[in-house]
Design an enzyme around this catalytic site. Structure first.
Site, PDB file in Angstrom:
ATOM      1  N   TYR A 259      14.544  30.518   7.496  1.00 31.65           N
ATOM      2  CA  TYR A 259      13.336  31.176   8.003  1.00 31.65           C
ATOM      3  C   TYR A 259      13.346  31.275   9.523  1.00 31.65           C
ATOM      4  CZ  TYR A 259      10.800  30.897   3.555  1.00 31.65           C
ATOM      5  OH  TYR A 259      10.387  31.054   2.261  1.00 31.65           O
TER       6      TYR A 259
ATOM      7  N   MET B 257      10.232  24.989   2.111  1.00 28.67           N
ATOM      8  CA  MET B 257       9.395  24.146   1.257  1.00 28.67           C
ATOM      9  C   MET B 257      10.221  23.292   0.297  1.00 28.67           C
ATOM     10  SD  MET B 257       6.395  25.279  -1.404  1.00 28.67           S
ATOM     11  CE  MET B 257       5.424  26.127  -0.183  1.00 28.67           C
TER      12      MET B 257
ATOM     13  N   LYS C 248       0.848  -1.204   0.000  1.00 27.26           N
ATOM     14  CA  LYS C 248       0.000   0.000   0.000  1.00 27.26           C
ATOM     15  C   LYS C 248       0.882   1.251   0.000  1.00 27.26           C
ATOM     16  CE  LYS C 248      -0.424  -0.498   5.019  1.00 27.26           C
ATOM     17  NZ  LYS C 248      -1.236  -1.048   6.107  1.00 27.26           N
TER      18      LYS C 248
ATOM     19  N   ARG D 144     -11.070  -1.084  14.109  1.00 26.04           N
ATOM     20  CA  ARG D 144     -10.840  -0.318  12.890  1.00 26.04           C
ATOM     21  C   ARG D 144     -11.703  -0.960  11.813  1.00 26.04           C
ATOM     22  NH1 ARG D 144      -4.890   0.716  10.238  1.00 26.04           N
ATOM     23  NH2 ARG D 144      -5.222  -1.452   9.651  1.00 26.04           N
TER      24      ARG D 144
HETATM   25  C1  LIG Z   1      -0.405  -1.902   6.792  1.00 28.92           C
HETATM   26  C2  LIG Z   1      -0.940  -3.230   7.147  1.00 28.92           C
HETATM   27  C3  LIG Z   1      -0.087  -4.333   7.263  1.00 28.92           C
HETATM   28  C4  LIG Z   1       1.423  -4.202   7.242  1.00 28.92           C
HETATM   29  O1  LIG Z   1       1.865  -3.642   8.480  1.00 28.92           O
HETATM   30  P1  LIG Z   1       3.415  -3.431   8.789  1.00 28.92           P
HETATM   31  O2  LIG Z   1       3.425  -2.933  10.191  1.00 28.92           O
HETATM   32  O3  LIG Z   1       3.886  -2.385   7.831  1.00 28.92           O
HETATM   33  O4  LIG Z   1       4.090  -4.723   8.605  1.00 28.92           O
HETATM   34  C5  LIG Z   1      -0.657  -5.583   7.464  1.00 28.92           C
HETATM   35  N1  LIG Z   1      -2.004  -5.728   7.543  1.00 28.92           N
HETATM   36  C6  LIG Z   1      -2.855  -4.683   7.451  1.00 28.92           C
HETATM   37  C7  LIG Z   1      -4.319  -4.910   7.582  1.00 28.92           C
HETATM   38  C8  LIG Z   1      -2.356  -3.399   7.263  1.00 28.92           C
HETATM   39  O5  LIG Z   1      -3.201  -2.362   7.205  1.00 28.92           O
END
Ligand SMILES: *Cc1c(COP(=O)(O)O)cnc(C)c1O
Length: 370
Positions: free
Chosen positions: A264, A313, A47, A143
């Site tokens: 800055y 920036m 992801k 969640r």
């Molecule tokens: C992001 C995520 C993972 C991976 O988690 P890490 O801590 O990066 O290994 C696994 N399962 C779900 C459902 C996630 O959202």
């Protein structure tokens, strides 16, 4: 030091910064994680564009190494994974939104279903015509996922279960980075009970920290993310190979007298005659604006240098006064995180985690693969 020994393309003068992604380190990390998951296997969580490293390059490297299952967050990412791995199994973690059925079918994506409405929408739009889904059960994180009692009721609903035919039952750990936390035992036990309701369906619970620190959470398919990319998942865990190095180009080198403000807000004032290197990366590229105030360091050829003042920036200054003559030169590169200054060190000083810094590396930063 290893970074200096790798053969890397020269810095493109058109870019202010680049993320150097070491695909062999990524593959080595996956192999190590997959070995830990045996007799189960390890998927790859990709992801957020493979934690900033780039799905288009990271996924083919992992697939070539034997990784056959990937987790994306949203369908658009799943489609990018499909383009990079035509034969892979691809799960979309974020659930199923009504109206997306055609996308899931066309790209052979598997939804991770987490409530009865999603299940009904999936069966109405896709069902048996698509890939088999995963079921997400909430074992305590509140969640995503079906509450444990609802999962048990679903398991007893033969009409729905026959049509759904899930390929995976999964849950997610809230506190695996702290193995002593009581949530881990509670979630581990709850998940074991859930699995008994779904006999014959493979199970998946562990993330990176679970896989490395809590062997009882591994089940059939581990879902490591951050560990693949060399990020820390616990202060105590062994670190895997560094995959991503953020480098900035030295745009200007200047000599300033003692008592001169830099940047800055004039938050940094030289205490001695100084050499200041101004780098072409700023907070718009995901580098923390307060890095200077938090005592963050960068590195030139493996030698640490302090960030000087507030990050702009598009620019950040480092104090290179203590480097040997010629070590910092205009057009040269400075490591903002990587093998010398770990991403987790920068993150910890700035009150965040390596995950956030990796996934915030901006689109303006070139990706370079070695
Ligand atoms: C992001 C995520 C993972 C991976 O988690 P890490 O801590 O990066 O290994 C696994 N399962 C779900 C459902 C996630 O959202």
């Amino acid at each position: 030091m290893l970074a200096a020994m790798r053969s890397e393309p020269p810095f493109d003068p058109a870019a202010g910064g680049r993320l150097v992604v070491d695909r062999s380190a990524l593959v080595a990390n996956w192999r190590r994680l997959a070995a830990r998951a045996a007799p189960g296997t390890a998927a790859a969580v990709v992801k957020a564009d493979a934690y900033g490293t780039g799905i288009a390059a990271a996924v083919p490297a992992l697939a070539a190494a034997g990784c056959d299952t990937f987790f994306a967050a949203v369908p658009a990412e799943g489609i990018a994974v499909r383009a990079a791995a035509p034969a892979a199994t691809i799960y979309v973690l974020g659930g199923f939104a009504a109206g997306c059925g055609a996308l899931y079918r066309a790209h052979r994506l598997r939804p991770v279903l987490g409530c009865r409405t999603e299940i009904a929408d999936w069966l109405a739009e896709v069902g048996e015509a698509g890939e088999p889904p995963a079921l997400h059960v909430d074992t305590g994180m509140s969640r995503l996922g079906l509450p444990v009692e609802e999962a048990a009721a679903l398991a007893g609903d033969r009409a729905v279960m026959d049509r759904l035919a899930p390929a995976l039952v999964m849950s997610h750990l809230a506190c695996a980075d702290r193995p002593e936390h009581p949530m881990n035992a509670a979630q581990t036990d709850a998940f074991a009970a859930v699995r008994r309701s779904f006999p014959g369906v493979p199970g998946s619970l562990a993330n990176s920290a679970g896989l490395m620190l809590l062997p009882e959470t591994v089940h059939d398919l581990a879902r490591p993310g951050i560990a693949l990319y060399g990020g820390a998942f616990s202060g105590r865990a062994p670190t895997l190979a560094t995959v991503a190095t953020l480098e900035a180009r030295i745009v200007q080198l200047r000599t300033v007298a003692a008592g001169v403000p830099v940047g800055y807000g004039a938050t940094f004032v030289t205490r001695r005659p100084s050499r200041i290197a101004v780098l072409g990366v700023g907070y718009a590229d995901g580098y923390p604006r307060r890095a200077g105030a938090m005592g963050v360091e960068a590195a030139v050829d493996g030698r640490r240098v302090p960030i000087a003042g507030t990050v702009s920036m598009d620019l950040v200054a480092v104090d290179v006064t203590d480097l040997p003559d010629g070590a910092a030169r205009r057009g040269g590169r400075v490591e903002l995180f990587g093998p010398t200054v770990a991403v987790d060190e920068v993150a910890a000083r700035c009150g965040t985690i390596g995950y956030e810094l990796l996934t915030q590396v901006g689109a303006r930063i070139q990706r370079v693969y070695v």
